[in-house]
Design a protein around this motif. Structure first.
Motif, PDB file in Angstrom:
ATOM      1  N   VAL A  51       0.858  -1.183   0.000  1.00  0.00           N
ATOM      2  CA  VAL A  51       0.000   0.000   0.000  1.00  0.00           C
ATOM      3  C   VAL A  51       0.894   1.232   0.000  1.00  0.00           C
ATOM      4  O   VAL A  51       1.801   1.344   0.821  1.00  0.00           O
ATOM      5  CB  VAL A  51      -0.931   0.026   1.231  1.00  0.00           C
ATOM      6  CG1 VAL A  51      -1.679   1.364   1.305  1.00  0.00           C
ATOM      7  CG2 VAL A  51      -1.911  -1.136   1.199  1.00  0.00           C
ATOM      8  N   VAL A  52       0.641   2.136  -0.935  1.00  0.00           N
ATOM      9  CA  VAL A  52       1.342   3.420  -0.987  1.00  0.00           C
ATOM     10  C   VAL A  52       0.293   4.520  -0.921  1.00  0.00           C
ATOM     11  O   VAL A  52      -0.660   4.517  -1.707  1.00  0.00           O
ATOM     12  CB  VAL A  52       2.194   3.561  -2.270  1.00  0.00           C
ATOM     13  CG1 VAL A  52       2.818   4.960  -2.347  1.00  0.00           C
ATOM     14  CG2 VAL A  52       3.286   2.497  -2.303  1.00  0.00           C
ATOM     15  N   ILE A  53       0.460   5.440   0.024  1.00  0.00           N
ATOM     16  CA  ILE A  53      -0.517   6.506   0.239  1.00  0.00           C
ATOM     17  C   ILE A  53       0.127   7.865   0.023  1.00  0.00           C
ATOM     18  O   ILE A  53       1.233   8.128   0.512  1.00  0.00           O
ATOM     19  CB  ILE A  53      -1.093   6.431   1.671  1.00  0.00           C
ATOM     20  CG1 ILE A  53      -2.094   5.277   1.779  1.00  0.00           C
ATOM     21  CG2 ILE A  53      -1.762   7.747   2.079  1.00  0.00           C
ATOM     22  CD1 ILE A  53      -2.628   5.061   3.175  1.00  0.00           C
ATOM     23  N   LEU A  54      -0.581   8.723  -0.706  1.00  0.00           N
ATOM     24  CA  LEU A  54      -0.237  10.140  -0.802  1.00  0.00           C
ATOM     25  C   LEU A  54      -1.343  10.882  -0.074  1.00  0.00           C
ATOM     26  O   LEU A  54      -2.498  10.852  -0.494  1.00  0.00           O
ATOM     27  CB  LEU A  54      -0.146  10.595  -2.257  1.00  0.00           C
ATOM     28  CG  LEU A  54       0.096  12.096  -2.476  1.00  0.00           C
ATOM     29  CD1 LEU A  54       1.419  12.540  -1.852  1.00  0.00           C
ATOM     30  CD2 LEU A  54       0.083  12.434  -3.960  1.00  0.00           C
ATOM     31  N   GLU A 316       6.792   6.108  -8.381  1.00  0.00           N
ATOM     32  CA  GLU A 316       7.064   4.919  -9.190  1.00  0.00           C
ATOM     33  C   GLU A 316       8.165   4.073  -8.565  1.00  0.00           C
ATOM     34  O   GLU A 316       8.056   2.837  -8.504  1.00  0.00           O
ATOM     35  CB  GLU A 316       7.450   5.313 -10.619  1.00  0.00           C
ATOM     36  CG  GLU A 316       7.685   4.093 -11.505  1.00  0.00           C
ATOM     37  CD  GLU A 316       7.910   4.453 -12.967  1.00  0.00           C
ATOM     38  OE1 GLU A 316       7.207   3.890 -13.820  1.00  0.00           O
ATOM     39  OE2 GLU A 316       8.790   5.282 -13.232  1.00  0.00           O
ATOM     40  N   LYS A 317       9.204   4.740  -8.074  1.00  0.00           N
ATOM     41  CA  LYS A 317      10.296   4.008  -7.416  1.00  0.00           C
ATOM     42  C   LYS A 317       9.775   3.265  -6.185  1.00  0.00           C
ATOM     43  O   LYS A 317      10.150   2.114  -5.933  1.00  0.00           O
ATOM     44  CB  LYS A 317      11.402   4.984  -7.018  1.00  0.00           C
ATOM     45  CG  LYS A 317      12.621   4.310  -6.402  1.00  0.00           C
ATOM     46  CD  LYS A 317      13.775   5.293  -6.238  1.00  0.00           C
ATOM     47  CE  LYS A 317      13.460   6.355  -5.222  1.00  0.00           C
ATOM     48  NZ  LYS A 317      14.629   7.247  -4.958  1.00  0.00           N
ATOM     49  N   ALA A 423       1.432  -4.185 -15.868  1.00  0.00           N
ATOM     50  CA  ALA A 423       2.020  -3.574 -17.065  1.00  0.00           C
ATOM     51  C   ALA A 423       1.283  -2.299 -17.444  1.00  0.00           C
ATOM     52  O   ALA A 423       1.899  -1.264 -17.751  1.00  0.00           O
ATOM     53  CB  ALA A 423       2.003  -4.566 -18.217  1.00  0.00           C
ATOM     54  N   ASP A 424      -0.039  -2.329 -17.430  1.00  0.00           N
ATOM     55  CA  ASP A 424      -0.817  -1.152 -17.805  1.00  0.00           C
ATOM     56  C   ASP A 424      -0.676  -0.036 -16.772  1.00  0.00           C
ATOM     57  O   ASP A 424      -0.660   1.144 -17.119  1.00  0.00           O
ATOM     58  CB  ASP A 424      -2.295  -1.519 -17.961  1.00  0.00           C
ATOM     59  CG  ASP A 424      -2.563  -2.333 -19.215  1.00  0.00           C
ATOM     60  OD1 ASP A 424      -1.687  -2.345 -20.108  1.00  0.00           O
ATOM     61  OD2 ASP A 424      -3.626  -2.965 -19.306  1.00  0.00           O
ATOM     62  N   PHE A 425      -0.586  -0.400 -15.515  1.00  0.00           N
ATOM     63  CA  PHE A 425      -0.468   0.597 -14.468  1.00  0.00           C
ATOM     64  C   PHE A 425       0.839   1.381 -14.593  1.00  0.00           C
ATOM     65  O   PHE A 425       0.855   2.615 -14.546  1.00  0.00           O
ATOM     66  CB  PHE A 425      -0.561  -0.078 -13.099  1.00  0.00           C
ATOM     67  CG  PHE A 425      -0.363   0.863 -11.935  1.00  0.00           C
ATOM     68  CD1 PHE A 425      -1.360   1.745 -11.570  1.00  0.00           C
ATOM     69  CD2 PHE A 425       0.826   0.869 -11.228  1.00  0.00           C
ATOM     70  CE1 PHE A 425      -1.187   2.616 -10.509  1.00  0.00           C
ATOM     71  CE2 PHE A 425       1.012   1.740 -10.163  1.00  0.00           C
ATOM     72  CZ  PHE A 425       0.006   2.615  -9.798  1.00  0.00           C
ATOM     73  N   PHE A 426       1.939   0.669 -14.780  1.00  0.00           N
ATOM     74  CA  PHE A 426       3.224   1.361 -14.883  1.00  0.00           C
ATOM     75  C   PHE A 426       3.382   2.070 -16.225  1.00  0.00           C
ATOM     76  O   PHE A 426       4.106   3.063 -16.318  1.00  0.00           O
ATOM     77  CB  PHE A 426       4.379   0.399 -14.612  1.00  0.00           C
ATOM     78  CG  PHE A 426       4.567   0.114 -13.138  1.00  0.00           C
ATOM     79  CD1 PHE A 426       5.021   1.107 -12.296  1.00  0.00           C
ATOM     80  CD2 PHE A 426       4.239  -1.119 -12.612  1.00  0.00           C
ATOM     81  CE1 PHE A 426       5.169   0.869 -10.935  1.00  0.00           C
ATOM     82  CE2 PHE A 426       4.380  -1.372 -11.254  1.00  0.00           C
ATOM     83  CZ  PHE A 426       4.850  -0.378 -10.410  1.00  0.00           C
TER      84      PHE A 426
END
Length: 449
Positions: A51-54, A316-317, A423-426
């Motif tokens: 999980v990554v949150i902004l 992205e990283k 693949a589509d997300f990146f």
């Protein structure tokens, strides 16, 4: 590169961004019950891996001290804030801790981070802008989510020398670029541009003025701030600075911001409106105006692609960090909106919130899930407290969850459970990151060739 070729590239780039602006590449999915933040029915078939949150910071005190725009433009005294101007309020800290506690239960239920565990080194990351409200928000969330862990919050200039990749300033500038970006910002007013925006916002500006009794303010009467119902508005851009509105919309939005924060903090809605009885629709209009001012400043794709570039690279990283289980980045409303806009967002109004785009404390959440065949999939959503939950300082539980609105990308296919392939997300992220290089090539000054 010849001037002719630059003009050709610039034209193509502007047309592409115009299409994004018109059609959008993100749409909000209508939910059967927007009040529930439960996992979609198909998520039990996938294992949550990351999980990554902004996040936008939580409730802060406004800039309403003596000499500020809000204090100048009303004869009344604003409520006594238990925090310095622009700093997180105690209520904001309590509500952010509650959101962290909700995530503690959710992450345990999903099997990603056991409740009351202490993550191993590198499994979690907390990073914030070097603003008290941002760093404090990250700390409060961490204390709710990981109460037994000694969580470090990174910030620009700390001992590790972290840079401010979330700073909302222009990373490229030229006169030609500024002209086209300003035109995009003005397009929110339709063919009439800023004149159209002035017409669209005149009624709500009058509502704001009446709510604070602006006409009775001696400083307003002096003409220092002009006539908010007749004066024009505009857009200001400078190299290495944050874009901003000018004129009546800017002034009115500063007062409206203070009003919203007072409404969130003060239980008595009449007292929050300085004795006026505003309807729910009135408060929604004021919140919508604040969102409109935000969109003018940071919503244009040309602006968002520029400002969000370092943050998108960092995201992205982070999303490709296989060891990381949970990441939390904390900044501002402009950060969240700019990130979505850079991805081509055209968000519908979020349900149950008078701030229609980026409510106080909102989380833009990226989930990586893996199916039984080993393929990775992504879900993107907005998680936030409703206006009633904010005002009532409600405890978040599975029976009273925060609102959650899932996002889909019109140009990207999803599976039957609404998930995007890895693949589509990146590819989407790479397009948004690469757009900055295209922007530089298209708008570089002639003498830079």
């Amino acid at each position: 590169m010849s001037m002719k070729m630059k003009r050709f590239i610039r034209t193509l780039f502007s047309l592409a961004l115009a299409l994004i602006l018109v059609w959008g590449s993100i749409s909000c999915l209508a939910e059967a019950d927007p009040a529930q933040a439960e996992a979609p029915a198909g998520d039990h078939q996938y294992t949550l891996e990351q999980v990554v949150i902004l996040s936008r910071h939580n409730l802060r005190a406004p800039l309403s001290s003596n000499g500020s725009v809000p204090s100048d433009l009303t004869p009344h005294s604003w409520i006594n804030w238990n925090a310095k101007s622009s700093e997180l309020t105690p209520k904001g800290g309590v509500e952010e801790t509650g959101m962290g506690q909700y995530f503690r239960k959710w992450l345990d239920t999903e099997g990603l981070i056991p409740e009351n565990s202490i993550p191993e080194e590198g499994e979690v990351r907390f990073s914030a802008r070097d603003k008290q409200r941002c760093r404090a928000t990250a700390r409060y969330f961490a204390s709710g989510m990981l109460p037994l862990a000694d969580v470090e919050v990174e910030y620009p200039g700390d001992a590790k020398g972290n840079v401010d990749f979330m700073k909302p300033v222009l990373h490229f500038y030229s006169d030609a670029y500024a002209a086209d970006a300003t035109a995009q910002a003005a397009s929110l007013g339709g063919d009439a541009g800023f004149e159209g925006l002035e017409q669209q916002t005149r009624d709500v500006i009058k509502l704001i003025m009446d709510t604070v009794d602006m006409q009775d303010s001696e400083i307003y009467q002096s003409g220092k701030y002009g006539d908010l119902l007749k004066d024009g508005s505009g857009y200001k851009m400078e190299a290495d600075k944050e874009p901003d509105t000018t004129g009546a919309i800017k002034t009115a939005s500063q007062v409206a911001d203070a009003l919203l924060l007072q409404y969130y903090e003060e239980p008595d809605a009449v007292k929050a409106a300085f004795g006026h009885e505003l309807t729910d629709e009135d408060w929604a209009a004021i919140g919508g105006f604040v969102s409109t001012a935000l969109e003018i400043r940071h919503g244009a794709p040309l602006v968002a692609i520029n400002i969000a570039h370092p943050l998108l690279q960092e995201l992205e990283k982070e999303l490709k960090n296989e060891k990381r289980k949970f990441s939390f980045f904390c900044a501002h409303d402009v950060t969240v909106l700019g990130t979505l806009s850079a991805l081509g967002a055209e968000l519908a109004a979020l349900p149950d919130s008078i701030e229609t785009k980026t409510p106080v404390g909102v989380k833009l959440m990226f989930e990586r899930r893996r199916d039984r065949d080993g393929q990775a999939w992504y879900r993107v959503s907005m998680v936030y407290r409703s206006t009633d939950q904010i005002r009532s300082n409600e405890i978040l539980t599975p029976d009273n969850p925060p609102r959650k609105v899932d996002l889909t990308f019109e140009s990207v296919e999803t599976n039957g459970d609404g998930l995007i392939s890895e693949a589509d997300f990146f590819a989407l992220l790479d397009r948004a990151i690469g757009a900055f290089d295209t922007l530089e090539a298209a708008y570089a000054p002639a003498d830079a060739a």
